[in-house]
Design an enzyme around this catalytic site. Sequence first.
Site, mmCIF file in Angstrom:
data_model
loop_
_atom_site.group_PDB
_atom_site.id
_atom_site.type_symbol
_atom_site.label_atom_id
_atom_site.label_comp_id
_atom_site.label_asym_id
_atom_site.label_seq_id
_atom_site.Cartn_x
_atom_site.Cartn_y
_atom_site.Cartn_z
ATOM 1 N N ARG A 27 -9.547 72.754 80.922
ATOM 2 C CA ARG A 27 -10.598 73.048 79.936
ATOM 3 C C ARG A 27 -10.042 73.928 78.837
ATOM 4 N NH1 ARG A 27 -16.313 75.431 81.702
ATOM 5 N NH2 ARG A 27 -15.109 77.300 81.950
ATOM 6 N N ASP A 52 -7.404 79.462 89.485
ATOM 7 C CA ASP A 52 -6.714 80.757 89.497
ATOM 8 C C ASP A 52 -6.836 81.436 90.863
ATOM 9 O OD1 ASP A 52 -5.888 80.473 86.918
ATOM 10 O OD2 ASP A 52 -7.450 81.736 86.055
ATOM 11 N N THR A 63 -13.263 75.556 73.218
ATOM 12 C CA THR A 63 -14.199 74.438 72.985
ATOM 13 C C THR A 63 -14.886 73.979 74.277
ATOM 14 O OG1 THR A 63 -12.510 72.771 73.401
ATOM 15 C CG2 THR A 63 -12.699 73.580 71.140
ATOM 16 N N ASP A 91 -12.702 81.531 88.462
ATOM 17 C CA ASP A 91 -11.911 80.337 88.151
ATOM 18 C C ASP A 91 -11.273 79.831 89.433
ATOM 19 O OD1 ASP A 91 -10.199 79.087 85.462
ATOM 20 O OD2 ASP A 91 -9.437 78.785 87.491
HETATM 21 O O1 LIG Z 1 -17.364 71.235 84.114
HETATM 22 P P1 LIG Z 1 -16.368 71.863 83.213
HETATM 23 O O2 LIG Z 1 -16.993 72.787 82.210
HETATM 24 O O3 LIG Z 1 -15.458 70.871 82.563
HETATM 25 O O4 LIG Z 1 -15.490 72.853 84.098
HETATM 26 C C1 LIG Z 1 -14.992 72.511 85.330
HETATM 27 C C2 LIG Z 1 -13.500 72.377 85.287
HETATM 28 O O5 LIG Z 1 -12.888 73.655 85.082
HETATM 29 C C3 LIG Z 1 -11.952 73.899 86.122
HETATM 30 O O6 LIG Z 1 -10.691 73.448 85.823
HETATM 31 P P2 LIG Z 1 -9.713 74.210 84.812
HETATM 32 O O7 LIG Z 1 -9.868 73.685 83.434
HETATM 33 O O8 LIG Z 1 -9.843 75.685 84.977
HETATM 34 O O9 LIG Z 1 -8.294 73.719 85.301
HETATM 35 P P3 LIG Z 1 -7.492 74.131 86.624
HETATM 36 O O10 LIG Z 1 -8.063 73.317 87.738
HETATM 37 O O11 LIG Z 1 -6.097 73.745 86.283
HETATM 38 O O12 LIG Z 1 -7.651 75.599 86.842
HETATM 39 C C4 LIG Z 1 -12.531 73.124 87.281
HETATM 40 O O13 LIG Z 1 -11.611 72.910 88.316
HETATM 41 C C5 LIG Z 1 -13.023 71.873 86.620
HETATM 42 O O14 LIG Z 1 -12.019 70.888 86.454
HETATM 43 O O1 LIG Z 2 -17.041 78.912 86.792
HETATM 44 C C1 LIG Z 2 -16.137 78.083 86.552
HETATM 45 C C2 LIG Z 2 -16.249 77.125 85.524
HETATM 46 C C3 LIG Z 2 -15.239 76.246 85.341
HETATM 47 N N1 LIG Z 2 -14.147 76.311 86.111
HETATM 48 C C4 LIG Z 2 -14.014 77.224 87.094
HETATM 49 O O2 LIG Z 2 -13.002 77.246 87.802
HETATM 50 N N2 LIG Z 2 -15.021 78.084 87.290
HETATM 51 MG MG LIG Z 3 -8.927 76.805 86.235
#
Ligand SMILES: O=P(O)(O)OC[C@H]1O[C@H](OP(=O)(O)OP(=O)(O)O)[C@H](O)[C@@H]1O
Ligand SMILES: O=c1cc[nH]c(=O)[nH]1
Ligand SMILES: [Mg+2]
Length: 209
Positions: free
Chosen positions: A104, A203, A108, A200
Site C-alpha cells: 500500500r 511489520d 494514496t 501493521d
Molecule cells: O485494504 P488495504 O487498505 O489495501 O490494506 C490492507 C493491505 O495492507 C497490508 O499490506 P501492506 O501494504 O502493509 O504490505 P505488507 O504485507 O508487505 O506489509 C495488508 O497486509 C494488506 O495487504
Molecule cells: O491496520 C492495517 C491496515 C492495513 N494494513 C495493516 O497491516 N494494518
Molecule cells: Mg505492511
Amino acid sequence: MDHLTHVKHPLVQHKLSLMRDRDTSTAVFRQLLREISQLLAYEVTRELPMTTRRIETPLQAMDAPVLAGRKLALVSILRAGNGLLDGILELVPSARVGFVGLYRDEETLKPVQYYFKVPDQLDERLVIAVDPMLATGNSSVAAIDLLKEKGAKDIRFLCLLAAPEGIARMKEAHPDVPIVTAAVDEKLNDLGYIVPGLGDAGDRMFGTK
Ligand SMILES: O=P(O)(O)OC[C@H]1O[C@H](OP(=O)(O)OP(=O)(O)O)[C@H](O)[C@@H]1O
Ligand SMILES: O=c1cc[nH]c(=O)[nH]1
Ligand SMILES: [Mg+2]
C-alpha cells in the site's frame, strides 16, 4: 457461502486478542497467526465437495468419505499473506500456491504491484486468497481483479481483521467472493489503519517498521 462469515470461535478470539496486544513479540505473533490460520482454514474449506473411496478397515470394507479432489489454489497477498498461508498449507499440503505482491502506498493508500505468479488452470480451481488485513479493500480488490483476469471463477477471501469500509468495497467490486474473517473492527483511522486493529501485520510478523 454467505458474503461475510465472522468466525467467533473462542480459540480464534482468544488468540486474536493476544495478537492485538502491542507487547506481544514478533515470534509469538507469528506463531499465533499460524495457529489461527488453521482454525480459519477449517471454516473456509467447510463446503469442499466430498466423494467416497472404497477402503478396507482392519474389520471390514467401507465407502469412506474423502475430498473430491477438486483442485485448490491458495494465493498469498504478500507479504503479510504468508503468515496465513503457511498454516493452511500444513492442513492441505497438496494445494497449489500463488503469490500476488502488493504494498500500500502510504500516501494514496493505493496498492502497488511488484509480483504476480499463480498456478495454471485457475478457472478449474477453488481459489482461496489470503491476507490478514482487509482495510480500505484496495489491495484485496486489486488482487482479486488480477486473479479473475487469469480466469479464476470461484474465489474466497480469508483474512484476520476486516474494517467495515473494506467489506463494503469488496462487496461492491466482487460480490461473488465470500469473505471469512475473525473480526470486524470499528473503522479505519485517518491513516487508513484498522482500529482498534493490531497495527501493521507485515511489520509485526517480520519485525520491520
Ligand atoms: O485494504 P488495504 O487498505 O489495501 O490494506 C490492507 C493491505 O495492507 C497490508 O499490506 P501492506 O501494504 O502493509 O504490505 P505488507 O504485507 O508487505 O506489509 C495488508 O497486509 C494488506 O495487504
Ligand atoms: O491496520 C492495517 C491496515 C492495513 N494494513 C495493516 O497491516 N494494518
Ligand atoms: Mg505492511
